[in-house]
Design an enzyme around this catalytic site. Structure first.
Site, PDB file in Angstrom:
ATOM      1  N   GLU A   1       0.818  -1.205   0.000  1.00 14.80           N
ATOM      2  CA  GLU A   1       0.000   0.000   0.000  1.00 14.80           C
ATOM      3  C   GLU A   1       0.854   1.258   0.000  1.00 14.80           C
ATOM      4  O   GLU A   1       1.968   1.257   0.518  1.00 14.80           O
ATOM      5  CB  GLU A   1      -0.841   0.033   1.275  1.00 14.80           C
TER       6      GLU A   1
ATOM      7  N   CYS B   1       3.352   8.371   1.068  1.00 13.84           N
ATOM      8  CA  CYS B   1       3.822   7.468   2.109  1.00 13.84           C
ATOM      9  C   CYS B   1       4.118   6.129   1.426  1.00 13.84           C
ATOM     10  O   CYS B   1       3.232   5.511   0.841  1.00 13.84           O
ATOM     11  CB  CYS B   1       2.734   7.317   3.165  1.00 13.84           C
TER      12      CYS B   1
ATOM     13  N   CYS C   1       5.698  -7.311   7.337  1.00 13.62           N
ATOM     14  CA  CYS C   1       6.705  -6.801   8.269  1.00 13.62           C
ATOM     15  C   CYS C   1       6.924  -7.858   9.341  1.00 13.62           C
ATOM     16  O   CYS C   1       6.016  -8.612   9.668  1.00 13.62           O
ATOM     17  CB  CYS C   1       6.188  -5.503   8.907  1.00 13.62           C
TER      18      CYS C   1
ATOM     19  N   CYS D   1       4.691  -5.294  15.961  1.00 18.79           N
ATOM     20  CA  CYS D   1       4.038  -4.289  16.823  1.00 18.79           C
ATOM     21  C   CYS D   1       2.552  -4.652  16.982  1.00 18.79           C
ATOM     22  O   CYS D   1       1.874  -4.956  16.002  1.00 18.79           O
ATOM     23  CB  CYS D   1       4.180  -2.890  16.223  1.00 18.79           C
TER      24      CYS D   1
ATOM     25  N   CYS E   1      -0.420  -2.866  14.917  1.00 16.87           N
ATOM     26  CA  CYS E   1      -0.217  -2.604  13.484  1.00 16.87           C
ATOM     27  C   CYS E   1      -0.741  -3.737  12.603  1.00 16.87           C
ATOM     28  O   CYS E   1      -0.500  -4.912  12.879  1.00 16.87           O
ATOM     29  CB  CYS E   1       1.271  -2.378  13.228  1.00 16.87           C
TER      30      CYS E   1
ATOM     31  N   GLY F   1       6.154  -2.171   6.525  1.00 15.62           N
ATOM     32  CA  GLY F   1       7.550  -2.594   6.568  1.00 15.62           C
ATOM     33  C   GLY F   1       8.409  -1.746   7.476  1.00 15.62           C
ATOM     34  O   GLY F   1       8.026  -0.658   7.888  1.00 15.62           O
TER      35      GLY F   1
ATOM     36  N   LEU G   1       7.906   5.390  18.996  1.00 19.82           N
ATOM     37  CA  LEU G   1       8.235   5.171  20.411  1.00 19.82           C
ATOM     38  C   LEU G   1       7.097   4.441  21.127  1.00 19.82           C
ATOM     39  O   LEU G   1       7.289   3.347  21.657  1.00 19.82           O
ATOM     40  CB  LEU G   1       8.522   6.526  21.067  1.00 19.82           C
TER      41      LEU G   1
ATOM     42  N   ASN H   1      -5.387   4.079  14.690  1.00 16.52           N
ATOM     43  CA  ASN H   1      -6.342   3.632  13.682  1.00 16.52           C
ATOM     44  C   ASN H   1      -6.723   2.224  14.063  1.00 16.52           C
ATOM     45  O   ASN H   1      -5.870   1.335  14.080  1.00 16.52           O
ATOM     46  CB  ASN H   1      -5.675   3.626  12.306  1.00 16.52           C
TER      47      ASN H   1
ATOM     48  N   CYS I   1      -1.777   1.501   8.601  1.00 20.37           N
ATOM     49  CA  CYS I   1      -0.877   0.593   7.877  1.00 20.37           C
ATOM     50  C   CYS I   1      -1.515  -0.755   7.611  1.00 20.37           C
ATOM     51  O   CYS I   1      -1.981  -1.413   8.520  1.00 20.37           O
ATOM     52  CB  CYS I   1       0.356   0.284   8.713  1.00 20.37           C
TER      53      CYS I   1
HETATM   54  N1  SAH Z   1       8.246   0.275  10.686  1.00 18.54           N
HETATM   55  C1  SAH Z   1       8.352   1.682  10.687  1.00 18.54           C
HETATM   56  C2  SAH Z   1       7.538   2.391   9.621  1.00 18.54           C
HETATM   57  C3  SAH Z   1       6.158   1.879   9.351  1.00 18.54           C
HETATM   58  S1  SAH Z   1       4.909   2.163  10.532  1.00 18.54           S
HETATM   59  C4  SAH Z   1       8.049   2.230  12.063  1.00 18.54           C
HETATM   60  O1  SAH Z   1       7.755   1.460  12.963  1.00 18.54           O
HETATM   61  O2  SAH Z   1       8.181   3.426  12.270  1.00 18.54           O
HETATM   62  C5  SAH Z   1       4.593   3.875  10.470  1.00 18.54           C
HETATM   63  C6  SAH Z   1       3.971   4.432  11.720  1.00 18.54           C
HETATM   64  O3  SAH Z   1       2.590   4.049  11.840  1.00 18.54           O
HETATM   65  C7  SAH Z   1       4.653   3.935  12.982  1.00 18.54           C
HETATM   66  O4  SAH Z   1       4.826   4.971  13.894  1.00 18.54           O
HETATM   67  C8  SAH Z   1       3.656   2.924  13.475  1.00 18.54           C
HETATM   68  O5  SAH Z   1       3.843   2.660  14.812  1.00 18.54           O
HETATM   69  C9  SAH Z   1       2.334   3.585  13.137  1.00 18.54           C
HETATM   70  N2  SAH Z   1       1.191   2.697  13.142  1.00 18.54           N
HETATM   71  C10 SAH Z   1       1.129   1.400  12.810  1.00 18.54           C
HETATM   72  N3  SAH Z   1      -0.101   0.908  12.969  1.00 18.54           N
HETATM   73  C11 SAH Z   1      -0.871   1.923  13.387  1.00 18.54           C
HETATM   74  C12 SAH Z   1      -2.238   2.061  13.741  1.00 18.54           C
HETATM   75  N4  SAH Z   1      -3.058   1.029  13.662  1.00 18.54           N
HETATM   76  N5  SAH Z   1      -2.658   3.259  14.134  1.00 18.54           N
HETATM   77  C13 SAH Z   1      -1.835   4.308  14.202  1.00 18.54           C
HETATM   78  N6  SAH Z   1      -0.536   4.264  13.886  1.00 18.54           N
HETATM   79  C14 SAH Z   1      -0.043   3.075  13.491  1.00 18.54           C
END
Ligand code: SAH
Length: 343
Positions: free
Chosen positions: A91, A104, A111, A115, A118, A158, A214, A289, A332
């Site tokens: 995406e 973006c 990935c 997390c 995500c 990713g 963070l 989200n 994401c």
């Molecule tokens: N892997 C990298 C870049 C991709 S994620 C990273 O961790 O920074 C990009 C951002 O979106 C990150 O800050 C991630 O924590 C956040 N993110 C992922 N899922 C999300 C969600 N469901 N709601 C809000 N932010 C989210």
């Protein structure tokens, strides 16, 4: 299987055309055509037919069009799902801001960082994207919108520092003034905190913006939602960030996704303020989200505002991210997940 010509940076393209007995300036022409989003080599009007033929025998242009586009009716955000040559899907998101258009970009299909909140990581890593596949996400968005993109954030699916070499090659390709010429300061890389690459990145790309995901201010809490923290704990991460700001004189952006009753209390805000005290940084608070599968919820708006005020009162620069495209599965990996599930 033909190779993707967009995986070549300008230097490699030059070597290629020279190895074909052609003058170096042909590389400038081809590189320029690719940046204009051509789909077929035949569109390169000032390149001799013989060279066009030779190139198309060995390479493809790596162009792809979206399998699916979702357009936000509230702010014009466009979310794309692209299918790659091997059936993997990624995406990208096109966003309009006052200062220009941003794409973006995804750096991996899936990935492996795990997390909890995500969607991209739910079924693990499929594979790394090549530089050309990242590049094409921008070009496909430009073709679709008929607009120029002038900012790039590597914040799609990713972990960019889990695919460092390809991401580095991609940055160099889009920065080259013979192509898109996107300024280093207009590019942002977001990482979950793979420390050795933060150092390497600050040497390789001192002008590219660094964002760190963070999401928690203690090891216990961070390890629960971000497994990467077990390998690269907070103290070392923050130390690496402080070093980064000292060496580059550039601020770090910290992304902090607010999850209801997980990391959004007053105490969480105070601990975070203590952790970042005195650092050249900015905290970007992101309302979660919601991803059904994770069972996690978004913090109420009032909570987010209170969290932001608390940080500010302690001298930490903070803003709540404007939610672009929240009517179109902005988070994401959500779109990819839905298409996979056949919705
Ligand atoms: N892997 C990298 C870049 C991709 S994620 C990273 O961790 O920074 C990009 C951002 O979106 C990150 O800050 C991630 O924590 C956040 N993110 C992922 N899922 C999300 C969600 N469901 N709601 C809000 N932010 C989210």
């Amino acid at each position: 299987m033909k190779k993707n010509i967009k995986d070549l940076d300008h230097k490699k393209l030059k070597e290629l055309v020279q190895s074909m007995g052609q003058p170096a300036y042909r590389a400038d022409q081809i590189f320029g055509w690719l940046a204009r989003g051509i789909i077929s080599f035949d569109e390169m009007k000032n390149v001799p037919a013989g060279l066009v033929r030779a190139l198309s025998e060995e390479f493809n242009t790596g162009a792809f069009d979206p399998l699916k586009v979702q357009i936000s009716h509230t702010d014009g955000t466009r979310k794309y799902l692209f299918e790659l040559y091997d059936g993997n899907a990624v995406e990208s998101v096109f966003m309009k801001y006052k200062y220009g258009n941003t794409v973006c970009v995804s750096s991996q299909a899936g990935c492996r960082m795990g997390c909890r909140f995500c969607a991209s990581t739910l079924s693990g890593l499929c594979r790394n994207l090549t530089p050309g596949e990242m590049y094409e996400q921008i070009l496909a968005a430009e073709r679709d919108t008929e607009e120029k993109v002038n900012h790039v954030v590597i914040m799609g699916s990713g972990e960019p520092f889990d695919n460092y070499d390809n991401v580095a090659a991609f940055i160099n390709i889009i920065n080259n003034p013979k192509g898109l010429g996107i300024g280093m300061r207009n590019i942002t890389v977001s990482t979950c905190g793979i420390i050795p690459y933060i150092e390497r990145f600050s040497h390789d790309f001192p002008q590219v913006n660094l964002a760190i995901s963070l999401h928690a201010a203690t090891d216990k809490e961070r390890s629960e939602i971000m497994p990467v923290n077990r390998k690269y704990p907070l103290k070392q991460l923050i130390q690496a960030c402080r070093k980064y700001t000292e060496e580059t004189s550039r601020r770090v952006t910290f992304e902090y996704t607010l999850v209801k009753d997980v990391n959004d209390s007053d105490k969480n805000a105070q601990t975070l303020a203590g952790l970042l005290h005195g650092m050249l940084c900015h905290v970007n608070l992101i309302p979660l989200n919601k991803v059904e599968e994770t069972g996690l919820d978004t913090s109420p708006r009032q909570r987010a505002e209170r969290f932001c005020e608390l940080l500010e009162s302690k001298g930490i620069n903070a803003t709540i991210r404007r939610e672009l495209g929240d009517d179109i599965d902005g988070a994401c990996g959500q779109l990819r997940l839905k298409v996979k599930a056949g919705q």
